[in-house]
Scaffold this motif. Structure first.
Motif, mmCIF file in Angstrom:
data_model
loop_
_atom_site.group_PDB
_atom_site.id
_atom_site.type_symbol
_atom_site.label_atom_id
_atom_site.label_comp_id
_atom_site.label_asym_id
_atom_site.label_seq_id
_atom_site.Cartn_x
_atom_site.Cartn_y
_atom_site.Cartn_z
ATOM 1 N N ALA A 83 0.984 -1.183 0.093
ATOM 2 C CA ALA A 83 0.089 -0.178 0.106
ATOM 3 C C ALA A 83 0.884 1.086 -0.091
ATOM 4 O O ALA A 83 0.339 2.149 -0.632
ATOM 5 N N ALA A 194 -2.569 4.124 4.461
ATOM 6 C CA ALA A 194 -2.053 2.644 4.355
ATOM 7 C C ALA A 194 -2.149 1.770 5.493
ATOM 8 O O ALA A 194 -1.713 2.096 6.762
ATOM 9 N N ALA A 211 -4.837 0.180 0.796
ATOM 10 C CA ALA A 211 -4.661 1.652 0.700
ATOM 11 C C ALA A 211 -6.183 2.283 0.723
ATOM 12 O O ALA A 211 -7.282 1.607 0.323
#
Length: 341
Positions: A83, A194, A211
């Protein structure tokens, strides 16, 4: 990613021990796993013979419920690290400057450099007082790793407003936020959040995370993510775990209780940093402290414990980091550390 930058970037050291004879206090992962996770994994294996549906609807819905955001704003990734790479990949380019906390997770610096950008470090406890103008992105680690403290939610949101005014993206690493009662920034405009399922659910080998962003940032993340970026077992187990609210509540309570108990006892022999995370940063003080940190790591290892050598974090020169595990394991570790000469 900038091809010209790759040759200049090295690997980053991390915690975790594969020695089965040691109790691993070097990695900040939950030693417990949610009930039913193994069954979810086994059930997913039958479907692993075909490509996973690339929309990951169930995983997105579970993640949206978990962090209280619109599921359409969720981008599934193979762990929190993936992410972060995706976030930097769609916001940072060659010639950009990116503001990073220090000491903090070493992968921020590495990922920024891989994009051909320049990391600019600021003390982690001063980051929210900086001016985000002239930076392509600012990174906040909340709670910060390895120091452990979480940002004040009101101050963090005020800083996010400053970032939006400056047209600077805020990248918020919330890998340990679910051990706290603080709200996520997921779903707020101008930020890429994230998240990792590694820490809370004790499954670092599964590689599941996501994310979260809105608007154009969300469109960029979705366009740049690799197809089938999350395996079927990771998606199914991840969705199952994020719905285990009782497990999450019990884990938070245990970590909070054990962290404070460890902190109180370890303060008799070490400088112990305040923490909202499932770990404690210990300062080894006294004459020859750096050498004493080496001796402490050996002392712990000889007694069956792996600790994280925190001197690999910038600005730390005589520190170790210890995870918060089960009560009996924590007791044994504390006894071993307090017996250090």
């Amino acid at each position: 990613m900038d091809p010209d930058a790759v040759a200049e970037v090295s690997r980053v050291p991390h915690g975790s021990s594969d020695d089965v004879n040691l109790v691993d206090f070097s990695a900040n992962t939950n030693p417990e796993r949610p009930p039913g996770a193994a069954c979810a994994y086994e059930s997913a294996f039958a479907a692993a013979g075909r490509y996973p549906p690339d929309d990951y609807t169930d995983f997105r819905v579970a993640a949206g419920e978990y962090v209280d955001c619109d599921p359409h704003h969720v981008t599934p990734t193979a762990g929190g690290m993936a992410a972060l790479r995706l976030a930097f990949g769609v916001t940072v380019g060659p010639g950009d400057d990116v503001l990073l906390p220090e000491p903090s997770f070493g992968e921020y610096d590495r990922e920024v450099r891989l994009q051909g950008a320049t990391p600019v470090a600021v003390a982690h406890d001063e980051l929210l007082a900086t001016d985000p103008a002239d930076y392509a992105a600012v990174v906040v680690c909340n709670p910060n790793n390895p120091t452990g403290e979480a940002s004040d939610p009101d101050e963090l949101r005020a800083y996010l407003a400053d970032c939006r005014a400056a047209d600077t993206v805020l990248v918020a690493d919330e890998a340990f936020l679910d051990f706290t009662d603080y709200p996520s920034l997921a779903g707020e405009p101008g930020v890429v959040v994230a998240r990792s399922l590694t820490k809370m659910f004790g499954l670092p080998g599964l590689r599941a995370g996501f994310a979260v962003a809105t608007g154009e940032l969300a469109d960029r993340l979705d366009a740049a993510r690799p197809p089938w970026g999350l395996s079927t077992p990771a998606a199914d187990v991840g969705a199952h775990c994020m719905r285990q609210s009782e497990f999450v509540a019990e884990t938070k309570a245990r970590v909070r209780r054990e962290r404070e108990r460890m902190r109180d006892r370890l303060s008799a022999g070490f400088e112990v940093f305040p923490s909202d995370a499932p770990f404690l940063l210990l300062g080894v003080t006294g004459e020859g402290a750096a050498g004493d940190a080496d001796a402490l790591l050996r002392h712990a290892r000889e007694r069956g414990f792996a600790l994280r050598d925190a001197r690999t974090f910038e600005t730390l020169d005589s520190h170790v980091r210890v995870a918060v595990r089960r009560p009996d394991e924590n007791d044994d570790l504390v006894e071993a550390l307090l017996s250090f000469p």
